[in-house]
Design an enzyme around this catalytic site. Structure first.
Site, PDB file in Angstrom:
ATOM      1  N   MET A 117       0.834  -1.211   0.000  1.00 54.51           N
ATOM      2  CA  MET A 117       0.000   0.000   0.000  1.00 54.51           C
ATOM      3  C   MET A 117       0.861   1.250   0.000  1.00 54.51           C
ATOM      4  SD  MET A 117      -2.959  -1.204   2.743  1.00 54.51           S
ATOM      5  CE  MET A 117      -1.808  -1.963   3.920  1.00 54.51           C
ATOM      6  N   HIS A 127      -7.148   0.256  -5.783  1.00 51.89           N
ATOM      7  CA  HIS A 127      -7.345  -0.051  -7.195  1.00 51.89           C
ATOM      8  C   HIS A 127      -7.449  -1.548  -7.459  1.00 51.89           C
ATOM      9  CE1 HIS A 127      -6.263   4.184  -7.550  1.00 51.89           C
ATOM     10  NE2 HIS A 127      -7.093   4.129  -8.569  1.00 51.89           N
ATOM     11  N   GLY A 146      -7.862  -9.692  -1.725  1.00 46.84           N
ATOM     12  CA  GLY A 146      -9.192  -9.106  -1.894  1.00 46.84           C
ATOM     13  C   GLY A 146     -10.227  -9.825  -1.055  1.00 46.84           C
ATOM     14  N   GLY A 147     -10.632  -9.223   0.049  1.00 43.50           N
ATOM     15  CA  GLY A 147     -11.682  -9.795   0.880  1.00 43.50           C
ATOM     16  C   GLY A 147     -11.193 -10.638   2.036  1.00 43.50           C
ATOM     17  N   GLY A 157      -4.649  -6.159   2.871  1.00 45.32           N
ATOM     18  CA  GLY A 157      -4.477  -4.715   2.780  1.00 45.32           C
ATOM     19  C   GLY A 157      -5.210  -4.016   3.917  1.00 45.32           C
TER      20      GLY A 157
END
Lengths: 327, 327
Positions: A22, A150, A177-178, A199
Site C-alpha cells: 500500500m 485499485h 481481496g476480501g 491490505g
C-alpha cells in the site's frame, strides 16, 4: 505447527501472509512488523517518490543486517515506469521480491530476476495471470474486486481457482481481496492459493502509516458501505488507465458524486482544492478512506504482528476442523 | 462419509448442495435430479407462470409420493408479489422450502412458515441478511456478485463471513456466486457457510431445460468474459429495480451496447424485436447467455446427479487434506 505452502518455502518465511504494497502506508515500520512476525512485508513504493523510497528501503536494509529480515518492495507498474530511477533504488536494496501491480511487468521482471530477486505480479483476470507468468512472474497474486484501492471487477472466489487452473503449475498463486481473518486464509487455501495478501486488515494496525481517525473508521465500517469508483481518482487528479477503479468506504464526497463523474470533472476548479484540503486535514468525510469489503471483519487496531499470528492460528484451527464434517 | 452441516440437517438432505432456482431452466426434471443425488433441488418459479408452475410442481409432488423426494420452490419475490395465485400453487405443493430472492419476503415468509415450509431468502448485503432473518428466514443465501443472472455488487469471499457474523446464530448461512466445484464448497465452509448454491454449474448439466448450444458455450467461456449489466433487461423489456443487475457472458449484443444503455432504450423499436427473435432462435450472439464467473471452472455437461456427487467428494478430500499443511 505453522502452515507450510509453496509460498512460505519460496520466500523463506514462516506464515503464508503478505502485506499489500500500500502506497506509503506500508512503510519500513509496517513492513518490518509483518516480516518479523513470520509473514512477508512489502514496502509500498506505490506511485514512486524516490526520496521516500530511498529512506524507507535503507531502514529495511539496516534491519536486515541486524536480524536477517526478509522483505519485498512494491510498485504500481505503470506509474513506476515513468521514473526509471525508482527501479535502481529498489534493486540496490536487494529485496527478496519485487511486487509489480497494474501494468506490463516485462522490463522490470527481467531485471529483477537477473538480480536474483523474485517477481510478484498482482493480476485481476485469468488472462493477466497468463501474461504475467509468460513475462517471468514467480508469484501471481489473484486480486478480487473486493479489495480496497485499485483493482478490477472479478471476484476473489471464482478468480483464484481459475488462476490456479491456468498458471498454478508454473507459478505460486496467492489470493488477495476480501481476506481479513483466518477463515479467509483457510478458504483461500481450499481454492488452491498458497497464501493471502492483506491490505485493509493491515491498514487498521498500529504500525500502519495512517491517521488514527482513518483506522478507527475502518473498524466501524461495513463491507456494504464500500464502492468501486473513479470519483477519488478524479478528485485528486490522478487518473488511472481503464479498466481499474478504486474501492473506498462511501463517504459524503462519494455520495455527492456517484453517478455524476463527468459532472465532477467540470467542477474540479472548486472540488480539486477542496479535496486536497480535506486530505491534508485528514477529513475522511471528503478524502477517500481506501479500504475493501473485508472491513466487515475488522473491529480493532492491533499490532501487525498480532494480526499475522492470529490469522495463521485461526486458519490452522479451521483447517484442522476440516476433518470434522462427517455424516 | 458425507458432509454433515446445519443445512443438511435442517432440510433432511445428504449433501450440502442446492440448485439455484433458475427461472424455468430449473424445471421438475433438473430439480428431481439434484434432489435424487442427495442435494436440494429448487424449482425455478422465477417471474411466475402459473400454468408452468402448476404442471412442474405436480410432477414433483407425484415423484415425492413414489420416492419421498425433498424439494423447494423458488421465486423472484418482487415479481411473484404481483400474482398472488403463484403463492397458492406453491403452498399447495407443500415443498420442504420456499426460496425468495430479490424483494421483501415479509408476507410470503410468514405464510410459508405457517404452512410448515422452511424459508430460504437470498440476499446480496449484510443489511439484507439482517432484514431477511427479522422477517423469518430459516436459511440465508449470501449471493456474491460473481453469480450469473441477477445479483448485487458485493463479492462472495467477504460477504459470506460478514453474513455469518451478522446472522449465523439465528439462521443457516449458505454461499452462492462463484461456486462450481469441490474447492468452492470446501472454501465456503471455511468461510462459515453450511453449504452452497450452484447455478451456472447446473445450467451446464444434462437435465437443465436449456439449449445444448447454450450449455456448450458455458463450457467454453472464461469468467473473464462475463459482465454485470442491464443491457439484457432493457433488451427484453424486463426492467429490474435497482440495485440489481444481471451477469451474462459477454456476446456481440453486449459488446455493442455496453456503456450505451441509455442509447439502447432509444433504439428499442428495432432492438426489441431483434432480441426477441434471437431468443426464439437460440442465437446467443444476441440473446443473453446468463452465467457467472464460475464458468472458468466448467468444462463439461454431465448429469446433474454426477455434479452433486463429484463436488461433495472433492470437497471432502480438500477438507481432509486440511490437516496436511504443517510446517
Amino acid at each position: 505447527m505453522t502452515l507450510s505452502t509453496r509460498l512460505t518455502r519460496l520466500l523463506g518465511i514462516e506464515r503464508p501472509i503478505m502485506l499489500a504494497a500500500m502506497d506509503k502506508l506500508a512503510d519500513a515500520r509496517l513492513t518490518e512488523a509483518v516480516s518479523a512476525a513470520g509473514g512477508f512485508g512489502i514496502l509500498g513504493g506505490g506511485y514512486g517518490d524516490p526520496e521516500w523510497l530511498e529512506a524507507e528501503s535503507a531502514k529495511l536494509v539496516a534491519m536486515r543486517e541486524r536480524t536477517g529480515l526478509r522483505f519485498g518492495i512494491g510498485f504500481i507498474t505503470w506509474s513506476m515506469a515513468k521514473q526509471p530511477r525508482l527501479m535502481d533504488i529498489a534493486i540496490a536494496a536487494k529485496p527478496d521480491a519485487l511486487w509489480l501491480s497494474f501494468g506490463d511487468p516485462s522490463p522490470f521482471a527481467e531485471r529483477a530476476r537477473a538480480a536474483g530477486i523474485k517477481v510478484i505480479c498482482q493480476v485481476q483476470t485469468v488472462e493477466m495471470a497468463r501474461d504475467a507468468v509468460a513475462k517471468g512472474a514467480d508469484i501471481v497474486v489473484a486480486q478480487g474486486s473486493e479489495a480496497g484501492g485499485h483493482g478490477g471487477s472479478r471476484g476473489t472466489f471464482a478468480l483464484v481457482p481459475a488462476v490456479v487452473d491456468a498458471v498454478g503449475d508454473k507459478a505460486v498463486v496467492v489470493a488477495s481481496g476480501g481476506v481479513a481473518d483466518g477463515r479467509g486464509l483457510a478458504a483461500a487455501m481450499m481454492l488452491g492459493a498458497e497464501g493471502v495478501v492483506l491490505g485493509s486488515r493491515f491498514f487498521a494496525s498500529q504500525e500502519a502509516a495512517a491517521d488514527d481517525s482513518a483506522k478507527q473508521r475502518i473498524t466501524e465500517a461495513s463491507g456494504d458501505d464500500t464502492v468501486r469508483s473513479i470519483i477519488f481518482d478524479i478528485s485528486r487528479k490522478n487518473i488511472w488507465p481503464a479498466p481499474f477503479t478504486g474501492r473506498c468506504v462511501i463517504n459524503e464526497h462519494a455520495k455527492r458524486w456517484m453517478g455524476r463523474e463527468l459532472e465532477l470533472t467540470r467542477h474540479m476548479a472548486e472540488e480539486g482544492p477542496r479535496y486536497e484540503a480535506a486530505r491534508a486535514a485528514g477529513d475522511y468525510d471528503i478524502a477517500a478512506l481506501i479500504a475493501g469489503e473485508a472491513v466487515s471483519m475488522i473491529h480493532d487496531v492491533p499490532p501487525a504482528g498480532e494480526i499475522v499470528r492470529n490469522i495463521t492460528e485461526q486458519a490452522e484451527a479451521m483447517l484442522a476442523r476440516g476433518q470434522g464434517w462427517r455424516g
